[in-house]
Design an enzyme around this catalytic site. Structure first.
Site, short mmCIF file in Angstrom:
data_model
loop_
_atom_site.label_atom_id
_atom_site.label_comp_id
_atom_site.label_asym_id
_atom_site.label_seq_id
_atom_site.Cartn_x
_atom_site.Cartn_y
_atom_site.Cartn_z
CB SER A 38 -8.07 4.12 13.72
OG SER A 38 -8.88 3.02 14.50
CD GLU A 59 -11.69 1.08 2.19
OE1 GLU A 59 -12.36 0.28 1.17
OE2 GLU A 59 -11.91 0.93 3.41
CG PHE A 84 -7.77 -0.67 4.02
CD1 PHE A 84 -7.42 -1.84 3.56
CD2 PHE A 84 -8.02 -0.30 5.54
CE1 PHE A 84 -7.48 -2.95 4.64
CE2 PHE A 84 -7.96 -1.43 6.40
CZ PHE A 84 -7.79 -2.66 5.94
CG ASP A 118 -5.17 -4.68 13.91
OD1 ASP A 118 -5.80 -5.30 14.65
OD2 ASP A 118 -5.49 -3.29 13.49
NE ARG A 168 -2.50 0.67 16.84
CZ ARG A 168 -2.02 -0.30 17.82
NH1 ARG A 168 -1.02 -1.23 17.63
NH2 ARG A 168 -2.68 -0.60 19.17
#
Ligand SMILES: Cc1ncc(C[n+]2csc(CCOP(=O)(O)OP(=O)(O)O)c2C)c(N)n1
Ligand SMILES: [Mg+2]
Lengths: 317, 276
Positions: A38, A59, A84, A118, A168
């Site tokens: 991703s 992370e 994150f 999402d 994205r």
């Protein structure tokens, strides 16, 4: 020009830029936390497996490891989703990369609500604020593929921690190779005298649309692409305030703490003028298509144009 | 290791303890307990094991040390002073305005401090990064870390513990300072931490268990770690918090409290007597 160039997501450009950079600089290493497909670091992983570090879903550990690599002369690009990278690992970024002034580059993809389906858990609307407040952190939100590639190279040349936020969803092409991105410098995409729209990231093309809408109403809008949120280009903000008298800021981020705040910090201290902040108005996102969400949260060209009119109306009040 | 060598390292450890007591007393704040518990490990690492050069603190092939439990800064500073990275007279500037000796170690202030620490749980990740970099560059560098037993309640320690094993970091050696105490009390009361050796073994580490005040055992552990290939080494070091200053030993309160002037004098004369 023949065909309009293909829309590309800035995260895809980030992935490609890393491969190019990796060819040129053997000290560049890349880390990812189970999101390489991703964040698009998988290209680097395939090309340079010995310089790619899959950290698993960890992370905090990834940021600490990146700090150790940087302390040993490497230029690590640590990649994850923006929420994150900035949220889960905030303390690690702050304590090691930040306080240690280490050469850690954070490649944060999936910024903002254009993450889409999402939902709110994955839609980072706080990351710019979080990263901006760390002393010495450079924060870059590129607007298209070309600018992303140049930002990656500029980050690698820059001594110290850098946060690069990508998106994205595919975005229109704004720049070609003649464009010269510089950390800390805004780019004027359109001249204007009645109001200045200052935007970053995916909101730059919507801001250009807004300028078109305004032009039809006889309003002349300057459009600045403020790709570096920190250090903010103070002179460009001051010139916008003095020369156009009103400002609209546009970002795919909370109106608290991000580009809007950064611009208001400059105008408030140096040249108070009406500022309207277009962004997420202190609420969480939700599931939906990017298009639906941009409509729902007031991030369209129309919304920006209306904000410009409000800002102009406030001049002198 | 010869008897004389052992004796000399013991003396260095006692001098490190003196540095800890003097600096914390001068600062009138700081963390003596967890600093005193690692003095023997610090002495052995810096004066027997590590390849370092105080004249050239950024020598690329050097070994690295990360004090993950950053509140043990007084132990790190006292060791760096013994090793010549900083002046001994500087120790009494600890925590004072304008001093390089920040309350917790800052790599941008002090030569020889390899990573800024203080927020617990992070040093092992950074050490992994250093160990990975050393392997990438084919350097002989070994990386040493001290973590606290309370510190190991942080989840990141376990994230990092997986990374060390996954990356086969046999150039990494960690000391788990098993003194049984943290700030709010005994580890077993705050949140019990059972069988550390078994935990790290289950994570895939090469694990040793030693008396963390036994110089010869510390040295032997270092030798064993060097000989261990394909795995990182975790040394569960049984220690006494406040070790070497009798009235501080095993007392929770001495985690983060400076001795009064009289108490400091008592501690100093006790430690100096051991050097005679
Ligand atoms: C992330 C974080 N949380 C809390 C603290 C405050 N703190 C400092 S020392 C300490 C206890 C540490 O205990 P331990 O690791 O056992 O250290 P030692 O006994 O060796 O002193 C705590 C909670 C901190 N420094 N960092
Ligand atoms: Mg303890």
């Amino acid at each position: 020009m023949t065909d309009a160039p293909q829309k590309t997501a800035t995260r895809a450009a980030y992935g490609k830029a890393l491969v190019k950079l990796g060819e040129l600089n053997p000290n560049v290493v890349v880390l990812d936390a189970d999101l390489s497909k991703s964040t698009k670091t998988e290209g680097f992983a395939k090309r340079f497996p010995e310089r790619f570090f899959q950290m698993g879903i960890a992370e905090a550990d990834m940021m600490g490891t990146a700090a150790g690599l940087a302390a040993s002369g490497k230029i690590p690009f640590a990649s994850s989703f923006a929420i994150f990278a900035s949220g889960r690992a905030f303390d690690q970024v702050r304590q090691t990369a930040g306080y240690g002034r280490l050469n850690v580059k954070i490649g944060a993809s999936h910024g903002g609500i254009t993450v889409g389906e999402d939902g709110a858990s994955h839609q980072s609307i706080e990351d710019i604020a979080l990263m901006r407040v760390i002393p010495g952190m450079t924060v870059i939100v590129p607007a298209d593929a070309e600018e992303t590639e140049q930002a990656v190279f500029a980050a690698a040349r820059h001594e110290g921690p850098v946060y690069i936020r990508t998106g994205r969803s595919p975005v229109p092409v704004l720049f070609d190779e003649d464009y010269k991105f510089q950390i800390g410098k805004a780019a004027t995409l359109r001249e204007g005298k009645d109001v200045t729209i200052i935007a970053c990231g995916v909101m730059v093309s919507a801001s250009l649309e807004a300028a078109e809408i305004l032009a039809k109403k006889g309003v002349s809008a300057r459009v600045l692409n403020m790709a570096t949120i920190k250090p903010i280009h103070v002179d460009a903000v001051v010139a916008a305030a003095k020369e156009t008298g009103a400002i609209v800021t546009v970002e795919e981020h909370s109106i608290i703490g991000g580009l809007g705040s950064a611009v208001c910090e400059v105008t408030g201290e140096m040249c108070p003028v009406p500022v309207e902040r277009v962004g997420i108005r202190d609420v969480f996102g939700q599931s939906g298509t990017p298009h639906e969400l941009m409509q729902a949260y007031g991030l369209t060209g129309d919304d920006i144009a209306q904000a410009a009119v409000r800002a102009i109306d406030r001049i002198g009040t | 290791m010869t008897k004389e060598e052992t004796r000399e390292l013991q003396r260095i450890a006692q001098r490190i303890r003196l540095g800890i007591v003097k600096s914390v007393a001068a600062a009138a704040s700081g963390h003596p307990g967890g600093s005193l518990s690692v003095a023997d490990i610090m002495a052995t690492l810096y004066f027997k094991e590590m390849r370092i050069d105080s004249k050239n603190p950024t020598w690329p092939d050097r070994d690295r040390f990360v004090m993950s439990k950053g509140h043990a800064a007084p132990a790190l500073y006292a060791t760096l002073a013994e090793a010549g990275f900083i002046g001994k007279e500087e120790l009494t500037t600890l925590r004072k305005f304008g001093s390089r000796l920040q309350g917790h170690p800052s790599m941008r202030h002090v030569p020889g401090v390899e990573m800024s620490t203080g927020s617990l749980g992070q040093g092992l990740s950074a050490a992994n990064g250093m160990a990975i970099a050393a392997k990438l560059d084919k350097r002989p560098t070994r990386v040493y870390v001290i973590i606290g037993d309370g510190e190991a309640q942080e989840g990141q320690i376990w994230e990092a513990s997986m990374t060390s094993v996954h990356r086969k970091l046999d150039n990494l050696m960690v000391f788990f300072d098993y003194n049984g105490l943290q700030i709010d009390g005994k580890i077993t009361d705050v949140k019990s931490f059972t069988e550390p050796a078994a935990k790290w073994r289950a994570f895939g580490w090469h694990v040793l268990e030693i008396d963390g005040h036994d110089i010869q055992a510390i040295h032997a552990a270092c030798e064993e770690a060097k000989a261990t290939k394909g795995k990182p080494t975790m040394v569960v070091a049984h220690t006494i918090k406040g070790k070497g200053v009798p009235f501080m030993e095993n007392i929770v309160d001495w985690h983060g409290k400076a001795p009064s002037e009289e108490q400091a004098e008592e501690a100093i004369s006790h430690l100096e007597a051991s050097l005679r």
